[in-house]
Design a protein around this motif. Sequence first.
Motif, PDB file in Angstrom:
ATOM      1  N   ALA A  40       0.728  -1.026  -0.128  1.00  0.00           N
ATOM      2  CA  ALA A  40      -0.014  -0.088   0.180  1.00  0.00           C
ATOM      3  C   ALA A  40       0.880   1.256  -0.024  1.00  0.00           C
ATOM      4  O   ALA A  40       2.260   1.314   0.414  1.00  0.00           O
ATOM      5  N   TYR A  41       0.074   2.516  -0.579  1.00  0.00           N
ATOM      6  CA  TYR A  41       0.761   3.704  -0.445  1.00  0.00           C
ATOM      7  C   TYR A  41      -0.389   4.338   0.413  1.00  0.00           C
ATOM      8  O   TYR A  41      -1.515   4.750  -0.157  1.00  0.00           O
ATOM      9  N   LEU A  42       0.103   5.368   1.195  1.00  0.00           N
ATOM     10  CA  LEU A  42      -0.822   5.843   2.208  1.00  0.00           C
ATOM     11  C   LEU A  42      -0.620   7.220   2.461  1.00  0.00           C
ATOM     12  O   LEU A  42       0.478   7.540   2.855  1.00  0.00           O
ATOM     13  N   MET A  43      -1.294   8.147   1.818  1.00  0.00           N
ATOM     14  CA  MET A  43      -0.920   9.835   1.999  1.00  0.00           C
ATOM     15  C   MET A  43      -1.903  10.336   3.088  1.00  0.00           C
ATOM     16  O   MET A  43      -3.029  10.286   2.730  1.00  0.00           O
ATOM     17  N   THR A  44      -1.268  11.001   3.954  1.00  0.00           N
ATOM     18  CA  THR A  44      -2.178  11.754   5.087  1.00  0.00           C
ATOM     19  C   THR A  44      -1.653  13.202   5.024  1.00  0.00           C
ATOM     20  O   THR A  44      -0.583  13.517   4.508  1.00  0.00           O
ATOM     21  N   ILE A  45      -2.464  13.866   5.530  1.00  0.00           N
ATOM     22  CA  ILE A  45      -2.521  15.670   5.394  1.00  0.00           C
ATOM     23  C   ILE A  45      -2.388  16.159   6.719  1.00  0.00           C
ATOM     24  O   ILE A  45      -3.277  15.624   7.756  1.00  0.00           O
ATOM     25  N   GLU A  46      -1.565  17.068   7.020  1.00  0.00           N
ATOM     26  CA  GLU A  46      -1.585  17.701   8.153  1.00  0.00           C
ATOM     27  C   GLU A  46      -2.777  18.273   8.932  1.00  0.00           C
ATOM     28  O   GLU A  46      -3.278  18.030   9.996  1.00  0.00           O
ATOM     29  N   PHE A  47      -3.478  19.213   7.892  1.00  0.00           N
ATOM     30  CA  PHE A  47      -4.610  19.863   8.642  1.00  0.00           C
ATOM     31  C   PHE A  47      -6.015  19.228   8.116  1.00  0.00           C
ATOM     32  O   PHE A  47      -6.632  19.803   7.409  1.00  0.00           O
ATOM     33  N   ASP A  48      -6.175  17.915   8.382  1.00  0.00           N
ATOM     34  CA  ASP A  48      -7.263  17.133   8.128  1.00  0.00           C
ATOM     35  C   ASP A  48      -7.676  16.279   9.134  1.00  0.00           C
ATOM     36  O   ASP A  48      -7.037  15.661   9.732  1.00  0.00           O
ATOM     37  N   PRO A  49      -9.073  16.371   9.403  1.00  0.00           N
ATOM     38  CA  PRO A  49      -9.585  15.712  10.426  1.00  0.00           C
ATOM     39  C   PRO A  49      -9.582  14.117  10.119  1.00  0.00           C
ATOM     40  O   PRO A  49      -9.413  13.361  11.364  1.00  0.00           O
ATOM     41  N   LEU A  50      -9.255  13.451   8.859  1.00  0.00           N
ATOM     42  CA  LEU A  50      -9.018  12.389   8.805  1.00  0.00           C
ATOM     43  C   LEU A  50      -7.562  11.945   8.989  1.00  0.00           C
ATOM     44  O   LEU A  50      -7.143  10.708   8.867  1.00  0.00           O
ATOM     45  N   ARG A  51      -6.693  12.868   9.392  1.00  0.00           N
ATOM     46  CA  ARG A  51      -5.167  12.397   9.322  1.00  0.00           C
ATOM     47  C   ARG A  51      -4.906  11.245  10.482  1.00  0.00           C
ATOM     48  O   ARG A  51      -4.252  10.438   9.755  1.00  0.00           O
ATOM     49  N   ASP A  52      -5.463  11.106  11.495  1.00  0.00           N
ATOM     50  CA  ASP A  52      -4.853  10.317  12.573  1.00  0.00           C
ATOM     51  C   ASP A  52      -5.552   9.026  12.236  1.00  0.00           C
ATOM     52  O   ASP A  52      -4.844   7.865  12.526  1.00  0.00           O
ATOM     53  N   GLU A  53      -6.721   8.750  11.745  1.00  0.00           N
ATOM     54  CA  GLU A  53      -7.349   7.713  11.386  1.00  0.00           C
ATOM     55  C   GLU A  53      -6.365   6.728  10.311  1.00  0.00           C
ATOM     56  O   GLU A  53      -6.237   5.930  10.250  1.00  0.00           O
ATOM     57  N   GLY A  54      -6.084   7.839   9.279  1.00  0.00           N
ATOM     58  CA  GLY A  54      -5.223   7.165   8.313  1.00  0.00           C
ATOM     59  C   GLY A  54      -3.833   6.680   8.889  1.00  0.00           C
ATOM     60  O   GLY A  54      -3.555   5.748   8.299  1.00  0.00           O
ATOM     61  N   LEU A  55      -3.193   7.599   9.820  1.00  0.00           N
ATOM     62  CA  LEU A  55      -1.829   7.219  10.278  1.00  0.00           C
ATOM     63  C   LEU A  55      -2.035   5.830  11.301  1.00  0.00           C
ATOM     64  O   LEU A  55      -1.227   5.130  10.942  1.00  0.00           O
ATOM     65  N   ASP A  56      -3.112   5.779  11.688  1.00  0.00           N
ATOM     66  CA  ASP A  56      -3.088   4.545  12.768  1.00  0.00           C
ATOM     67  C   ASP A  56      -3.530   3.433  11.710  1.00  0.00           C
ATOM     68  O   ASP A  56      -3.008   2.230  12.139  1.00  0.00           O
TER      69      ASP A  56
END
Length: 324
Positions: A254-270
Amino acid sequence: MPIIVPPGLDPELVRVAELQPDLDYGRPQESRDALRRAYRISRALRGRNAPDDGLEVTDREIPARAGSPDIPVRIYARSGSEGPVPALLFFHGGGFVTGNLDTEDDRCREYARRTGVTVISVDYRLAPEHPFPCAFEDCYDALVWVAGHAAELGIDGERMAVGGTSAGGALTAAVTLASRDLGGPPVVYQMLLYPVIDHAMTSRSMKEFEATPGWHARNNVHMWRHYLGTDAPEKVSPYAAPAEAGDLTGLPPAYLMTIEFDPLRDEGLDFGRRLLAAGVSVQVHHLPGTFHGFDAAAPQSVVGRRALDEQCAVLARATGVKAE
């Protein structure tokens, strides 16, 4: 609550962030109409109608499972390609409520032009008129259809990747899980771009970002209500909310991109951490100074070009082709 441009945003993105419409996903049709207007204006400003990019682009409808309507798709293939070539099924974002084949047209064109991979963009059914599992079924049925028509499409059925942005990221993870669970067509790679993952909405970023440009926590609440229904059970299917999947072993890289100022950030990182713990090869790229959907809103920014370059590179590497 008005949209607030967060301190620390990339300077190139500040003006773009200020111009982002504050859509109310509690009113789905109004949000759809506003996004269509914004898309038309954006296309007019960029002068992009029929780009000469060396692609053959075809709109068609493919059959779905019994009782469901045919599924519109847009197929991007490099002109003169000598098949079979790899394929990417792509699922647009829009909170399960908005979006269509035009939403990610530019991105899909760039993927196909720069890698030679045939891209199939899927126009799945939208909530609240069509709640879960409609969008998931459309996306999974599209994967099955593409695999079954690989020869007709000139693609290699053994080199199929899936990808998507935001809600399309949730559908990407769901289709990948279902392919493993149901013995479906093999998926060789998954691209999760600032994905929706968890319906619980308890992460720090979800609590913190209530007024961020591009996407915010208030609309996230509306999104899940529309997608799952107002009487949704506390325990939901992992094909709706991938965070509910208890076992992530055996999934493709997988490739997973997360964004700093995004409410979805932490669930993506987790989710990325859980994939790693399950033995899945995953590249996690967190982009500081960005907001949700920045790469679609500001594709010519330095960070937007860099993000697209990386996506093309990982897609090419995963499918065994050479990116331009």
